[in-house]
Design an enzyme around this catalytic site. Structure first.
Site, PDB file in Angstrom:
ATOM      1  N   CYS A  77     -45.898 103.553 -94.147  1.00  0.00           N
ATOM      2  CA  CYS A  77     -45.743 102.528 -95.173  1.00  0.00           C
ATOM      3  C   CYS A  77     -44.378 102.635 -95.852  1.00  0.00           C
ATOM      4  O   CYS A  77     -43.882 103.734 -96.110  1.00  0.00           O
ATOM      5  CB  CYS A  77     -46.860 102.666 -96.208  1.00  0.00           C
ATOM      6  SG  CYS A  77     -46.742 101.516 -97.575  1.00  0.00           S
ATOM      7  N   CYS A 157     -55.267 102.151-100.762  1.00  0.00           N
ATOM      8  CA  CYS A 157     -53.988 102.412-101.418  1.00  0.00           C
ATOM      9  C   CYS A 157     -54.271 103.129-102.734  1.00  0.00           C
ATOM     10  O   CYS A 157     -54.972 102.596-103.609  1.00  0.00           O
ATOM     11  CB  CYS A 157     -53.235 101.111-101.674  1.00  0.00           C
ATOM     12  SG  CYS A 157     -51.699 101.359-102.596  1.00  0.00           S
ATOM     13  N   GLN A 273     -45.414  94.779-117.242  1.00  0.00           N
ATOM     14  CA  GLN A 273     -45.264  96.096-116.619  1.00  0.00           C
ATOM     15  C   GLN A 273     -46.517  96.453-115.813  1.00  0.00           C
ATOM     16  O   GLN A 273     -47.632  96.240-116.269  1.00  0.00           O
ATOM     17  CB  GLN A 273     -45.028  97.161-117.699  1.00  0.00           C
ATOM     18  CG  GLN A 273     -43.780  96.954-118.540  1.00  0.00           C
ATOM     19  CD  GLN A 273     -42.498  97.267-117.781  1.00  0.00           C
ATOM     20  OE1 GLN A 273     -42.512  97.876-116.727  1.00  0.00           O
ATOM     21  NE2 GLN A 273     -41.370  96.826-118.330  1.00  0.00           N
ATOM     22  N   TYR A 302     -34.509  88.479-122.329  1.00  0.00           N
ATOM     23  CA  TYR A 302     -35.386  88.635-121.165  1.00  0.00           C
ATOM     24  C   TYR A 302     -36.795  88.984-121.670  1.00  0.00           C
ATOM     25  O   TYR A 302     -37.415  89.951-121.227  1.00  0.00           O
ATOM     26  CB  TYR A 302     -34.895  89.734-120.219  1.00  0.00           C
ATOM     27  CG  TYR A 302     -33.445  89.655-119.831  1.00  0.00           C
ATOM     28  CD1 TYR A 302     -33.039  88.934-118.709  1.00  0.00           C
ATOM     29  CD2 TYR A 302     -32.462  90.310-120.574  1.00  0.00           C
ATOM     30  CE1 TYR A 302     -31.696  88.873-118.346  1.00  0.00           C
ATOM     31  CE2 TYR A 302     -31.121  90.255-120.220  1.00  0.00           C
ATOM     32  CZ  TYR A 302     -30.748  89.535-119.106  1.00  0.00           C
ATOM     33  OH  TYR A 302     -29.420  89.476-118.747  1.00  0.00           O
ATOM     34  N   ASP A 371     -34.237  93.681-121.782  1.00  0.00           N
ATOM     35  CA  ASP A 371     -35.086  94.235-120.715  1.00  0.00           C
ATOM     36  C   ASP A 371     -34.864  93.392-119.461  1.00  0.00           C
ATOM     37  O   ASP A 371     -35.724  92.622-119.042  1.00  0.00           O
ATOM     38  CB  ASP A 371     -36.554  94.195-121.153  1.00  0.00           C
ATOM     39  CG  ASP A 371     -37.476  94.897-120.159  1.00  0.00           C
ATOM     40  OD1 ASP A 371     -36.964  95.458-119.166  1.00  0.00           O
ATOM     41  OD2 ASP A 371     -38.702  94.868-120.365  1.00  0.00           O
ATOM     42  N   CYS A 398     -34.821  98.910-115.490  1.00  0.00           N
ATOM     43  CA  CYS A 398     -35.577  99.343-114.307  1.00  0.00           C
ATOM     44  C   CYS A 398     -34.631  99.636-113.148  1.00  0.00           C
ATOM     45  O   CYS A 398     -35.092  99.944-112.039  1.00  0.00           O
ATOM     46  CB  CYS A 398     -36.603  98.293-113.900  1.00  0.00           C
ATOM     47  SG  CYS A 398     -35.884  96.707-113.427  1.00  0.00           S
TER      48      CYS A 398
END
Length: 418
Positions: A77, A157, A273, A302, A371, A398
């Site tokens: 994966c 998963c 998130q 944002y 953000d 991020c």
């Protein structure tokens, strides 16, 4: 040095991609699957002038931070590439990646603190977005193989909840039994953990199609806490998955999430998130760093569904939230009403245009929280932030690469890191 030659090396450090870095004399070798300090026999797979890539032939001395993964498709994966690494070592790697970007950009390392651990590292995701492919009239539901668009099917998963995994299996069963795989492109699931409620939305090439409603009813009977089911039609050949009209089968177009004692409505297209347990820590820290007072005017750039701005609203005089996605702005306005925030306004604008408008209107700004997506802020956005002359700027990122790039620019604008 030639391809397929074997060497014994000891790992010195990591690259920003998480590859192990070792040296053969002055020659640098990048190796997936090894940890700091490990000694291994390797075979070169690609050789350049002063560096090479290699594969592991045998680990001769293993690190104490090497762990055995429970995931059956970990090596195939393209999702979780570091499952052989303990969570403690992953936290070290995250800090090291940030430090490397800071070093490359000549930024001070003194401001970098230890990484805060997530309270939950498995079964945490509140959003699933997986591709669906057809092979011999059977559905393949899973994740892309590393560096490819071939789907690797998973049974379980470990990042998803048990219910999300169950829904994937049920959809595969229905599609296979009814031979209706071809319209399906992706499966979107939003799971609100605290309420244990789910939204299911397959992304399809066409709508309506044979047994579309029957699939929804089949799932509802099998999983009672599915409160919303719809289809999103997207026949465009782009990487933007959630782009197209939504056709509701049952339930509302949104889910309601609780965060730090406030309620937030989330549509399928709204950003939120994906780790609700770490989100509480992240936003608490961001608001703490903002040092808000009752006399402050805050800009939430944002802003998405308005999360940070609404959490801050009761601490400040005024909030302006700016976001380019119309559905997110509609969610944000509803969220402000739900939480009784009457000192917040939302503008549906690109960040650079919204920041420019604030400057043009000569609004006095005390604090800015940004953000941005992984690509970071545009230069014009940063220039407008500078012109606002805020007392404090909190940058939630991020993407460490774009963060470091933007910090270099901000420092030239006389902002100081803390």
């Amino acid at each position: 040095m030639k391809k397929n030659e074997e060497y014994i090396v000891q790992v010195e450090s990591y690259t920003i991609e998480g590859l192990a870095l070792a040296k053969i004399g002055a020659f640098v070798v990048f190796i997936p699957g090894l940890l700091r300090g490990e000694i291994a026999k390797i075979a070169l797979t690609k050789v350049k002038n002063n560096y090479a890539y290699a594969r592991v032939v045998e680990i001769l001395s293993a690190s104490q931070e090497r762990v055995q993964t429970k995931c059956t498709i970990a090596k195939l994966c393209g999702g979780c590439q570091l499952q052989y690494m303990s969570y403690k070592e992953q936290l070290y790697l995250k800090k090291e990646i940030l430090c490397n970007y800071f070093r490359v950009n000549n930024l001070s390392l003194d401001v970098i603190q230890d990484v805060i651990a997530s309270p939950k590292i498995q079964r945490y995701r509140n959003k699933v977005q997986v591709p669906i492919q057809e092979k011999k009239e059977k559905a393949l539901i899973g994740f892309y193989r590393h560096h490819s668009h071939d789907v690797v099917v998973y049974e379980d998963c470990l990042l998803q909840t048990e219910t999300s995994n169950k829904i994937s299996k049920l959809i595969k069963e229905f599609l296979d039994d009814n031979k209706i795989v071809s319209p399906f492109r992706y499966l979107f699931i939003r799971h609100i953990h605290e309420r244990n409620e789910l939204m299911v939305m397959p992304i399809v090439r066409s709508y309506p199609f044979y047994k579309a409603k029957e699939l929804a009813m089949f799932l509802k009977k099998k999983v009672e806490n599915i409160v919303s089911f719809s289809y999103l039609k997207n026949d465009k050949s782009t990487n933007v998955i959630l782009d197209g009209p939504i056709y509701a089968i049952f339930g509302p177009h949104f889910m309601q999430e609780k965060l730090l004692d406030m309620e937030f409505q989330l549509s399928a297209k709204s950003f939120f998130q994906v780790n609700p347990y770490a989100t509480k820590i992240l936003y608490t820290k961001a608001l703490l760093l903002a040092s808000l007072t009752k006399n402050d005017t805050l800009v939430d750039l944002y802003c998405g569904t308005g999360t940070i701005g609404i959490l801050a609203a009761k601490k400040v005089k005024k909030v302006i939230g700016i976001e380019i996605v119309p559905e997110a702005i509609e969610n944000a306005k509803k969220n402000a009403l739900i939480n009784g925030c009457d000192n917040i306004s939302f503008w549906c604008l690109d960040a650079k245009d919204g920041a420019k408008r604030i400057v043009e209107e000569k609004e006095k700004i005390d604090v800015v929280i940004v953000d941005p997506p992984r690509k970071g802020c545009s230069l014009s956005t940063l220039e407008s932030i500078m012109q606002m002359k805020p007392k404090r700027l909190v940058y939630v990122s991020c993407g460490p690469a774009s963060l470091a790039r933007d910090l270099v620019i901000l420092q030239k604008m006389n902002f100081h890191m803390q």
